[in-house]
Design an enzyme around this catalytic site. Structure first.
Site, PDB file in Angstrom:
ATOM      1  N   GLY A  59      17.600  33.614  47.040  1.00 38.89           N
ATOM      2  CA  GLY A  59      16.761  32.727  46.242  1.00 38.89           C
ATOM      3  C   GLY A  59      17.289  31.314  46.041  1.00 38.89           C
ATOM      4  O   GLY A  59      16.546  30.436  45.626  1.00 38.89           O
ATOM      5  N   ASP A  60      18.564  31.067  46.313  1.00 43.04           N
ATOM      6  CA  ASP A  60      19.116  29.719  46.102  1.00 43.04           C
ATOM      7  C   ASP A  60      20.291  29.475  47.043  1.00 43.04           C
ATOM      8  O   ASP A  60      21.352  29.027  46.620  1.00 43.04           O
ATOM      9  CB  ASP A  60      19.545  29.561  44.641  1.00 43.04           C
ATOM     10  CG  ASP A  60      19.807  28.110  44.262  1.00 43.04           C
ATOM     11  OD1 ASP A  60      19.277  27.200  44.933  1.00 43.04           O
ATOM     12  OD2 ASP A  60      20.558  27.885  43.295  1.00 43.04           O
TER      13      ASP A  60
END
Length: 91
Positions: A59-60
């Protein structure tokens, strides 16, 4: 990994990596060799494959969230925005 499934909290405890993150390493080593880049890239891909097998999306993913060990082996970090893949959809 520490878990509190009742409250849907999961904590990942990691080692301290004294070589900092990949962003700093790239800034400090502008002449890094192609072979070292390829080795790091392959190790990062192995980490991502492991996450996919466990149905987790990071996600990041960015250089600041890739830590380097004393041997410059990368470790994925900061799973604050990660999530579990739901259903049987293939990604």
């Amino acid at each position: 990994m520490l878990a509190d499934p009742e409250n849907n909290y999961y904590f990942l405890v990691m080692d301290f990596e004294e070589n900092g993150n990949l962003e700093s390493f790239i800034s400090d080593h502008p002449n890094i060799s192609d072979s070292q880049i390829i080795t790091m890239f392959i190790e990062i891909l192995r980490g991502l494959i492991c996450l996919k097998e466990k149905k987790i999306i990071h996600g990041d993913l960015k250089p600041e969230n890739i830590l380097l060990s004393s041997t410059n082996s990368p470790k994925l970090a900061d799973f604050g925005l990660s999530m579990e893949l739901l259903g049987s959809r293939s990604y």
